[in-house]
Write an enzyme that holds these catalytic residues in place. Sequence first.
Site, mmCIF file in Angstrom:
data_model
loop_
_atom_site.group_PDB
_atom_site.id
_atom_site.type_symbol
_atom_site.label_atom_id
_atom_site.label_comp_id
_atom_site.label_asym_id
_atom_site.label_seq_id
_atom_site.Cartn_x
_atom_site.Cartn_y
_atom_site.Cartn_z
ATOM 1 N N ASP A 24 5.396 0.265 -1.156
ATOM 2 C CA ASP A 24 6.371 -0.109 -2.121
ATOM 3 C C ASP A 24 5.671 -1.329 -3.028
ATOM 4 O O ASP A 24 4.529 -1.857 -2.613
ATOM 5 C CB ASP A 24 7.518 -1.080 -1.064
ATOM 6 C CG ASP A 24 8.619 -1.266 -1.705
ATOM 7 O OD1 ASP A 24 9.070 -0.996 -2.971
ATOM 8 O OD2 ASP A 24 9.277 -2.391 -1.239
ATOM 9 N N HIS A 41 4.099 3.072 -11.162
ATOM 10 C CA HIS A 41 4.126 4.363 -10.221
ATOM 11 C C HIS A 41 2.958 4.950 -10.428
ATOM 12 O O HIS A 41 2.365 5.831 -9.632
ATOM 13 C CB HIS A 41 5.374 5.251 -10.331
ATOM 14 C CG HIS A 41 6.787 4.524 -10.001
ATOM 15 N ND1 HIS A 41 6.905 4.149 -8.846
ATOM 16 C CD2 HIS A 41 7.974 4.349 -10.765
ATOM 17 C CE1 HIS A 41 8.039 3.482 -8.957
ATOM 18 N NE2 HIS A 41 8.728 3.747 -9.992
ATOM 19 N N LEU A 135 -7.896 15.716 7.725
ATOM 20 C CA LEU A 135 -6.612 14.738 7.926
ATOM 21 C C LEU A 135 -5.329 15.615 7.625
ATOM 22 O O LEU A 135 -5.328 16.438 6.582
ATOM 23 C CB LEU A 135 -7.000 13.663 6.821
ATOM 24 C CG LEU A 135 -5.734 12.828 6.534
ATOM 25 C CD1 LEU A 135 -5.606 11.773 7.796
ATOM 26 C CD2 LEU A 135 -5.914 12.078 5.131
HETATM 27 C C1 IPE Z 1 11.409 2.449 0.232
HETATM 28 O O1 IPE Z 1 11.262 1.726 -0.929
HETATM 29 C C2 IPE Z 1 11.024 3.816 -0.519
HETATM 30 C C3 IPE Z 1 9.860 4.179 -0.750
HETATM 31 C C4 IPE Z 1 8.732 3.462 -0.686
HETATM 32 C C5 IPE Z 1 9.642 5.602 -0.939
HETATM 33 P P1 IPE Z 1 12.469 0.943 -1.854
HETATM 34 O O2 IPE Z 1 12.071 0.158 -2.547
HETATM 35 O O3 IPE Z 1 13.397 2.219 -2.182
HETATM 36 O O4 IPE Z 1 13.266 0.333 -0.650
HETATM 37 P P2 IPE Z 1 14.238 -0.726 -0.284
HETATM 38 O O5 IPE Z 1 15.309 -0.191 -1.482
HETATM 39 O O6 IPE Z 1 13.928 -2.018 -1.438
HETATM 40 O O7 IPE Z 1 14.975 -1.095 0.610
HETATM 41 C C1 IPE Z 2 7.980 2.031 -4.421
HETATM 42 O O1 IPE Z 2 7.986 1.146 -5.537
HETATM 43 C C2 IPE Z 2 7.971 3.440 -5.119
HETATM 44 C C3 IPE Z 2 9.079 4.225 -4.672
HETATM 45 C C4 IPE Z 2 10.193 3.735 -4.163
HETATM 46 C C5 IPE Z 2 9.415 5.501 -5.542
HETATM 47 P P1 IPE Z 2 9.202 0.533 -5.811
HETATM 48 O O2 IPE Z 2 9.503 1.429 -7.401
HETATM 49 O O3 IPE Z 2 10.282 0.288 -5.033
HETATM 50 O O4 IPE Z 2 8.696 -0.845 -6.548
HETATM 51 P P2 IPE Z 2 9.453 -2.347 -6.511
HETATM 52 O O5 IPE Z 2 9.846 -2.431 -5.003
HETATM 53 O O6 IPE Z 2 10.837 -2.000 -7.516
HETATM 54 O O7 IPE Z 2 8.645 -3.337 -6.901
HETATM 55 MG MG MG Z 3 10.731 -1.341 -3.926
#
Ligand code: IPE
Ligand code: IPE
Ligand code: MG
Length: 254
Positions: A24, A41, A135
């Site tokens: 995240d 990303h 792995l």
């Molecule tokens: C969780 O992250 C999902 C992934 C990393 C794929 P999110 O950014 O979607 O989670 P929330 O919405 O903040 O809980």
């Molecule tokens: C996690 O990073 C990747 C996915 C959920 C695909 P985020 O896109 O949730 O990044 P933040 O939380 O908005 O910074």
């Molecule tokens: Mg996020």
Amino acid sequence: MKIDFEQNMGLGASAPKHVAIIMDGNGRWAERKGLLRIAGHKSGVETVREIVAAAGESEVKVLTLFAFSSENWRRPETEVGLLMELLLTALRQEVKKLVRNNVRLRFIGGRDAFAPKMIKSLIEAEAATVNNTGLNLVIALNYGGRWDVAQAARRLSEDVLAGRRTPDQINESVVGQYMSLGEFPEPDLFIRTGGEQRISNFLLWQLAYTELYFTDILWPDFGKQELARAIEWFKSRQRRFGRTGQQIKQMGHA
Ligand code: IPE
Ligand code: IPE
Ligand code: MG
């Protein structure tokens, strides 16, 4: 086939065999730099590469990465579209390298939601690495912990209806076999980057006794040193699985 393992007690330098990560913070990483979220990303894919390589060189046997949740469809259409493209590109570029590095790739999550060409590349990527023995890399895509419980219940009830099982045979171990990752030991170490301290519908069943590690570091800034730090932290935990600390010491785990 279930890979046998002793309950990994931590402490006494035993490394985690299965590490599960919520990657995240990509969006915030980009926003802080004045970039578009997709740049975060893209940078996150680089981190995946580094962490997979580091895990491959460590004692980790299974690495499960949360790449797209069943709730992430709620994001703006453009972000979802770009994420899908990025995923396809990454698959196209990385599979050969995974084969060379003896990594076995698998996907968990509902596949029906994806476009046919995506489903095709998921199947092909799995098939290309099926004979690899290093792995185990598991990517969770359109995955949700509650979806997982529901799909296990559905498949289990199909087996009961078909007479392959009776209701009185259903216990925790049987349910566990129907869950995603059923063939692997449960995660020893869970890592969430990006500062949030929540599970966000990741592995609900499988994390019952996992050690939970949260870091404020955003995923694109997470590297092999941070992974090593999390693993060191894991080794310092005393995993009691309901027992007392004294019992664990007597069992020779401390
Ligand atoms: C969780 O992250 C999902 C992934 C990393 C794929 P999110 O950014 O979607 O989670 P929330 O919405 O903040 O809980
Ligand atoms: C996690 O990073 C990747 C996915 C959920 C695909 P985020 O896109 O949730 O990044 P933040 O939380 O908005 O910074
Ligand atoms: Mg996020």
